[in-house]
Design a protein around this motif. Structure first.
Motif, PDB file in Angstrom:
ATOM      1  N   ASP A  37      -3.072  71.778  49.540  1.00 44.06           N
ATOM      2  CA  ASP A  37      -1.883  71.844  48.723  1.00 44.06           C
ATOM      3  C   ASP A  37      -2.227  72.907  47.540  1.00 44.06           C
ATOM      4  O   ASP A  37      -1.274  73.690  47.239  1.00 44.06           O
ATOM      5  N   VAL A  38      -3.348  73.006  47.027  1.00 41.69           N
ATOM      6  CA  VAL A  38      -3.838  74.168  45.933  1.00 41.69           C
ATOM      7  C   VAL A  38      -3.498  75.489  46.675  1.00 41.69           C
ATOM      8  O   VAL A  38      -3.105  76.448  45.973  1.00 41.69           O
ATOM      9  N   LEU A  39      -4.096  75.678  47.832  1.00 36.90           N
ATOM     10  CA  LEU A  39      -3.999  76.913  48.758  1.00 36.90           C
ATOM     11  C   LEU A  39      -2.549  77.297  48.882  1.00 36.90           C
ATOM     12  O   LEU A  39      -2.161  78.525  48.787  1.00 36.90           O
ATOM     13  N   ASP A  40      -1.714  76.335  48.818  1.00 36.45           N
ATOM     14  CA  ASP A  40      -0.408  76.557  49.312  1.00 36.45           C
ATOM     15  C   ASP A  40       0.212  76.948  48.204  1.00 36.45           C
ATOM     16  O   ASP A  40       1.384  77.843  47.979  1.00 36.45           O
ATOM     17  N   ALA A  41      -0.188  76.479  46.998  1.00 33.49           N
ATOM     18  CA  ALA A  41       0.607  76.708  45.557  1.00 33.49           C
ATOM     19  C   ALA A  41       0.066  78.319  45.216  1.00 33.49           C
ATOM     20  O   ALA A  41       0.804  79.129  44.785  1.00 33.49           O
ATOM     21  N   VAL A  42      -1.320  78.538  45.771  1.00 28.62           N
ATOM     22  CA  VAL A  42      -1.689  79.855  45.281  1.00 28.62           C
ATOM     23  C   VAL A  42      -0.750  80.979  46.127  1.00 28.62           C
ATOM     24  O   VAL A  42      -0.602  82.083  45.724  1.00 28.62           O
ATOM     25  N   ALA A  43      -0.768  80.638  47.522  1.00 35.09           N
ATOM     26  CA  ALA A  43       0.351  81.588  48.317  1.00 35.09           C
ATOM     27  C   ALA A  43       1.577  81.688  47.521  1.00 35.09           C
ATOM     28  O   ALA A  43       1.905  82.932  47.700  1.00 35.09           O
ATOM     29  N   ARG A  44       2.080  80.742  46.923  1.00 32.95           N
ATOM     30  CA  ARG A  44       3.425  80.906  46.641  1.00 32.95           C
ATOM     31  C   ARG A  44       3.499  81.819  45.206  1.00 32.95           C
ATOM     32  O   ARG A  44       4.332  82.809  45.169  1.00 32.95           O
ATOM     33  N   LEU A  45       2.281  81.667  44.513  1.00 35.82           N
ATOM     34  CA  LEU A  45       2.053  82.473  43.583  1.00 35.82           C
ATOM     35  C   LEU A  45       1.982  83.858  43.793  1.00 35.82           C
ATOM     36  O   LEU A  45       2.390  84.849  42.919  1.00 35.82           O
ATOM     37  N   LEU A  46       1.447  84.203  44.885  1.00 37.59           N
ATOM     38  CA  LEU A  46       1.143  85.559  45.284  1.00 37.59           C
ATOM     39  C   LEU A  46       2.490  86.044  45.824  1.00 37.59           C
ATOM     40  O   LEU A  46       2.597  87.221  46.349  1.00 37.59           O
ATOM     41  N   GLY A  47       3.476  85.195  46.269  1.00 41.08           N
ATOM     42  CA  GLY A  47       4.485  85.705  47.085  1.00 41.08           C
ATOM     43  C   GLY A  47       4.378  85.726  48.354  1.00 41.08           C
ATOM     44  O   GLY A  47       4.874  86.572  49.231  1.00 41.08           O
ATOM     45  N   TRP A  48       3.421  84.998  48.931  1.00 42.48           N
ATOM     46  CA  TRP A  48       2.776  85.041  50.458  1.00 42.48           C
ATOM     47  C   TRP A  48       3.254  83.895  51.206  1.00 42.48           C
ATOM     48  O   TRP A  48       3.483  82.754  50.470  1.00 42.48           O
ATOM     49  N   SER A  49       3.120  83.893  52.509  1.00 43.40           N
ATOM     50  CA  SER A  49       3.360  82.468  53.235  1.00 43.40           C
ATOM     51  C   SER A  49       1.824  82.062  53.162  1.00 43.40           C
ATOM     52  O   SER A  49       0.951  82.427  52.920  1.00 43.40           O
ATOM     53  N   SER A  50       1.920  80.624  53.437  1.00 43.55           N
ATOM     54  CA  SER A  50       0.570  79.969  53.423  1.00 43.55           C
ATOM     55  C   SER A  50      -0.177  80.481  54.781  1.00 43.55           C
ATOM     56  O   SER A  50      -1.676  80.709  54.554  1.00 43.55           O
ATOM     57  N   GLY A  51       0.531  80.941  55.969  1.00 45.10           N
ATOM     58  CA  GLY A  51      -0.129  81.474  57.101  1.00 45.10           C
ATOM     59  C   GLY A  51      -0.804  82.689  56.605  1.00 45.10           C
ATOM     60  O   GLY A  51      -1.923  83.077  57.066  1.00 45.10           O
ATOM     61  N   ARG A  52      -0.041  83.662  55.908  1.00 43.78           N
ATOM     62  CA  ARG A  52      -0.861  84.769  55.368  1.00 43.78           C
ATOM     63  C   ARG A  52      -1.967  84.669  54.499  1.00 43.78           C
ATOM     64  O   ARG A  52      -2.858  85.392  54.762  1.00 43.78           O
ATOM     65  N   LEU A  53      -1.738  83.826  53.723  1.00 41.93           N
ATOM     66  CA  LEU A  53      -3.184  83.312  53.021  1.00 41.93           C
ATOM     67  C   LEU A  53      -4.226  83.032  53.783  1.00 41.93           C
ATOM     68  O   LEU A  53      -5.357  83.390  53.616  1.00 41.93           O
ATOM     69  N   TRP A  54      -3.974  81.999  54.710  1.00 42.87           N
ATOM     70  CA  TRP A  54      -4.772  81.539  55.581  1.00 42.87           C
ATOM     71  C   TRP A  54      -5.562  82.696  56.375  1.00 42.87           C
ATOM     72  O   TRP A  54      -6.803  82.712  56.673  1.00 42.87           O
ATOM     73  N   ALA A  55      -4.776  83.619  56.801  1.00 42.83           N
ATOM     74  CA  ALA A  55      -5.349  84.787  57.588  1.00 42.83           C
ATOM     75  C   ALA A  55      -6.094  85.558  56.710  1.00 42.83           C
ATOM     76  O   ALA A  55      -7.101  86.092  57.529  1.00 42.83           O
ATOM     77  N   GLU A  56      -5.720  85.866  55.695  1.00 39.44           N
ATOM     78  CA  GLU A  56      -6.583  86.732  54.762  1.00 39.44           C
ATOM     79  C   GLU A  56      -7.857  85.983  54.522  1.00 39.44           C
ATOM     80  O   GLU A  56      -8.927  86.609  54.198  1.00 39.44           O
ATOM     81  N   LEU A  57      -7.733  84.731  54.220  1.00 39.07           N
ATOM     82  CA  LEU A  57      -9.188  84.156  53.805  1.00 39.07           C
ATOM     83  C   LEU A  57     -10.292  84.157  54.977  1.00 39.07           C
ATOM     84  O   LEU A  57     -11.294  84.371  54.922  1.00 39.07           O
ATOM     85  N   GLY A  58      -9.388  83.764  56.365  1.00 32.73           N
ATOM     86  CA  GLY A  58     -10.206  83.936  57.591  1.00 32.73           C
ATOM     87  C   GLY A  58     -10.926  85.403  57.792  1.00 32.73           C
ATOM     88  O   GLY A  58     -12.033  85.377  58.287  1.00 32.73           O
ATOM     89  N   GLN A  59     -10.119  86.318  57.529  1.00 35.43           N
ATOM     90  CA  GLN A  59     -10.645  87.619  57.567  1.00 35.43           C
ATOM     91  C   GLN A  59     -11.967  87.906  56.559  1.00 35.43           C
ATOM     92  O   GLN A  59     -12.899  88.687  57.144  1.00 35.43           O
TER      93      GLN A  59
END
Length: 58
Positions: free
Chosen positions: A30-52
């Motif tokens: 839930d926190v990661l999803d909120a951070v993605a929204r703050l960045l203007g990103w999708s949750s998928g994009r944030l997860w991909a960035e974290l994975g990389q």
């Protein structure tokens, strides 16, 4: 962006943000999803960035 700014945008306290960024408490999805929204990103994009980043740092 400061912890206070993030907290305000998330509707949480600065202590909530501090505990998670400082490793005192875990960061849940839930926190990661909120951070993605703050960045203007999708949750998928944030997860991909974290994975990389994790892969690069191993």
């Amino acid at each position: 962006m400061t912890q206070m700014m993030i907290a305000r945008e998330m509707g949480r306290s600065q202590a909530f943000v501090s505990e998670r960024t400082g490793g005192v408490r875990p960061i849940d999805t839930d926190v990661l999803d909120a951070v993605a929204r703050l960045l203007g990103w999708s949750s998928g994009r944030l997860w991909a960035e974290l994975g990389q980043r994790i892969t690069r740092n191993q």
